[in-house]
Design a protein around this motif. Structure first.
Motif, PDB file in Angstrom:
ATOM      1  N   GLY A 217       0.822  -1.216   0.000  1.00 15.69           N
ATOM      2  CA  GLY A 217       0.000   0.000   0.000  1.00 15.69           C
ATOM      3  C   GLY A 217       0.849   1.256   0.000  1.00 15.69           C
ATOM      4  O   GLY A 217       0.503   2.249  -0.655  1.00 15.69           O
ATOM      5  N   ILE A 218       1.958   1.218   0.717  1.00 20.38           N
ATOM      6  CA  ILE A 218       2.868   2.364   0.738  1.00 20.38           C
ATOM      7  C   ILE A 218       3.449   2.604  -0.651  1.00 20.38           C
ATOM      8  O   ILE A 218       3.498   3.744  -1.135  1.00 20.38           O
ATOM      9  CB  ILE A 218       3.982   2.143   1.779  1.00 20.38           C
ATOM     10  N   VAL A 219       3.860   1.525  -1.317  1.00 20.76           N
ATOM     11  CA  VAL A 219       4.394   1.658  -2.682  1.00 20.76           C
ATOM     12  C   VAL A 219       3.328   2.224  -3.618  1.00 20.76           C
ATOM     13  O   VAL A 219       3.588   3.142  -4.403  1.00 20.76           O
ATOM     14  CB  VAL A 219       4.891   0.295  -3.202  1.00 20.76           C
ATOM     15  N   ALA A 220       2.101   1.688  -3.513  1.00 22.16           N
ATOM     16  CA  ALA A 220       1.004   2.172  -4.359  1.00 22.16           C
ATOM     17  C   ALA A 220       0.667   3.616  -4.041  1.00 22.16           C
ATOM     18  O   ALA A 220       0.375   4.424  -4.940  1.00 22.16           O
ATOM     19  CB  ALA A 220      -0.223   1.285  -4.165  1.00 22.16           C
ATOM     20  N   GLY A 221       0.699   3.965  -2.747  1.00 21.13           N
ATOM     21  CA  GLY A 221       0.385   5.332  -2.339  1.00 21.13           C
ATOM     22  C   GLY A 221       1.375   6.332  -2.894  1.00 21.13           C
ATOM     23  O   GLY A 221       0.991   7.419  -3.362  1.00 21.13           O
ATOM     24  N   ILE A 222       2.660   5.979  -2.856  1.00 19.86           N
ATOM     25  CA  ILE A 222       3.689   6.864  -3.426  1.00 19.86           C
ATOM     26  C   ILE A 222       3.438   7.075  -4.916  1.00 19.86           C
ATOM     27  O   ILE A 222       3.525   8.196  -5.432  1.00 19.86           O
ATOM     28  CB  ILE A 222       5.089   6.267  -3.182  1.00 19.86           C
ATOM     29  N   TYR A 223       3.076   5.998  -5.603  1.00 22.44           N
ATOM     30  CA  TYR A 223       2.791   6.076  -7.050  1.00 22.44           C
ATOM     31  C   TYR A 223       1.583   6.981  -7.315  1.00 22.44           C
ATOM     32  O   TYR A 223       1.613   7.838  -8.197  1.00 22.44           O
ATOM     33  CB  TYR A 223       2.526   4.672  -7.579  1.00 22.44           C
ATOM     34  N   ILE A 224       0.512   6.796  -6.522  1.00 19.35           N
ATOM     35  CA  ILE A 224      -0.716   7.569  -6.730  1.00 19.35           C
ATOM     36  C   ILE A 224      -0.487   9.050  -6.453  1.00 19.35           C
ATOM     37  O   ILE A 224      -0.928   9.918  -7.214  1.00 19.35           O
ATOM     38  CB  ILE A 224      -1.848   7.017  -5.830  1.00 19.35           C
ATOM     39  N   VAL A 225       0.203   9.353  -5.356  1.00 16.73           N
ATOM     40  CA  VAL A 225       0.449  10.749  -4.996  1.00 16.73           C
ATOM     41  C   VAL A 225       1.208  11.474  -6.106  1.00 16.73           C
ATOM     42  O   VAL A 225       0.965  12.654  -6.394  1.00 16.73           O
ATOM     43  CB  VAL A 225       1.224  10.837  -3.657  1.00 16.73           C
ATOM     44  N   LYS A 226       2.117  10.759  -6.761  1.00 19.22           N
ATOM     45  CA  LYS A 226       2.917  11.369  -7.811  1.00 19.22           C
ATOM     46  C   LYS A 226       2.136  11.563  -9.110  1.00 19.22           C
ATOM     47  O   LYS A 226       2.414  12.480  -9.879  1.00 19.22           O
ATOM     48  CB  LYS A 226       4.159  10.514  -8.099  1.00 19.22           C
ATOM     49  N   ARG A 227       1.125  10.711  -9.381  1.00 20.21           N
ATOM     50  CA  ARG A 227       0.541  10.676 -10.717  1.00 20.21           C
ATOM     51  C   ARG A 227      -0.944  11.025 -10.798  1.00 20.21           C
ATOM     52  O   ARG A 227      -1.416  11.441 -11.853  1.00 20.21           O
ATOM     53  CB  ARG A 227       0.751   9.284 -11.331  1.00 20.21           C
TER      54      ARG A 227
END
Length: 250
Positions: A217-227
């Motif tokens: 979830g942390i990895v996905a969250g970083i991706y979502i916040v950026k894009r």
């Protein structure tokens, strides 16, 4: 059927638990508000008070990730103002939790979610410069944060409102928030263990099961916040969380 110690979960319930862990990781990575959607999911499976104890170790695991990456950016001046009243809020909430049954506890959680959504909606349109930054406001927000974090782990919007009033830069905002929740969540553990009896060896083992999915979830969250545009996902979270809170009240 999935069995772990005293827990017997259907595979559907196990899947929802994994989703909750994933959402917690996303929230700590910056997708703010999505953890509020995780709260009613867990409450519908395990009950209000039990779900709060089950979620707490998962939150602490995620807090450790957040503090590791943002610890240098914390503003301890603001945190010191918050901690005493937040601790008092936890004590008040512990007493409240001992005096009400689980159905009322779950309804209180639902109303806190609805109130938090109201704060989120107001923050979308409010004039940020008019939010007060006085000491009394810090004490009030700390106490409300302590109460809402103990009853359902729902202090996210309250703390966002306070930290917004401090007009912190982005990284300092995230770092200060990360340290606040790590410290206050660890402070809550003894009350869950010895007063509410909602954290046990069995419940902790089930919480630990979520660790890999918190990391994902942390990895996905970083991706979502950026894009993903911030406004779009915030409105989606608001809408879905409101629906989940309504189910808790039915």
């Amino acid at each position: 059927m999935f069995e772990l110690f005293t827990y017997s979960l259907t595979y559907q319930q196990l899947s929802l638990l994994i989703v909750v862990a994933f959402f917690i990781g996303m929230a700590k990575a910056g997708v703010h508000g999505i953890s509020m959607f995780a709260v009613p999911i867990l409450a519908l499976i395990f009950g209000g008070k039990a779900s709060a104890g089950l979620m707490l170790p998962m939150l602490i695991m995620a807090d450790l990730f957040a503090v590791k990456y943002y610890h240098r950016h914390a503003n301890w001046g603001f945190l010191i103002k918050l901690f005493p009243s937040a601790a008092l809020g936890v004590l008040i909430a512990t007493f409240i939790g001992n005096t009400i049954d689980d159905e009322i506890f779950k309804q209180v959680m639902a109303w806190i979610i609805i109130l938090s959504l109201g704060i989120m909606l107001w923050m979308e349109t409010a004039n940020k410069d008019k939010i007060p930054d006085y000491l009394w406001f810090a004490i009030l927000m700390g106490m409300l944060g302590g109460i809402t974090t103990m009853i359902g782990n729902l202090a996210g919007s309250v703390m966002a409102l306070y930290l917004l009033s401090m007009r912190l830069p982005k990284n300092e905002y995230i770092g200060t928030s990360a340290w606040f929740f790590l410290v206050i969540n660890v402070f809550k553990v003894p009350f869950h263990v010895w007063s509410w009896d909602t954290i046990t060896v069995n419940s902790f083992s089930l919480s630990l099961l979520g660790l890999p999915f918190i990391a994902l979830g942390i990895v996905a969250g970083i991706y979502i916040v950026k894009r993903v545009p911030d406004k779009q996902y915030r409105w989606l979270i608001i809408a879905v969380t409101a629906l989940a809170a309504c189910f808790m009240l039915v």
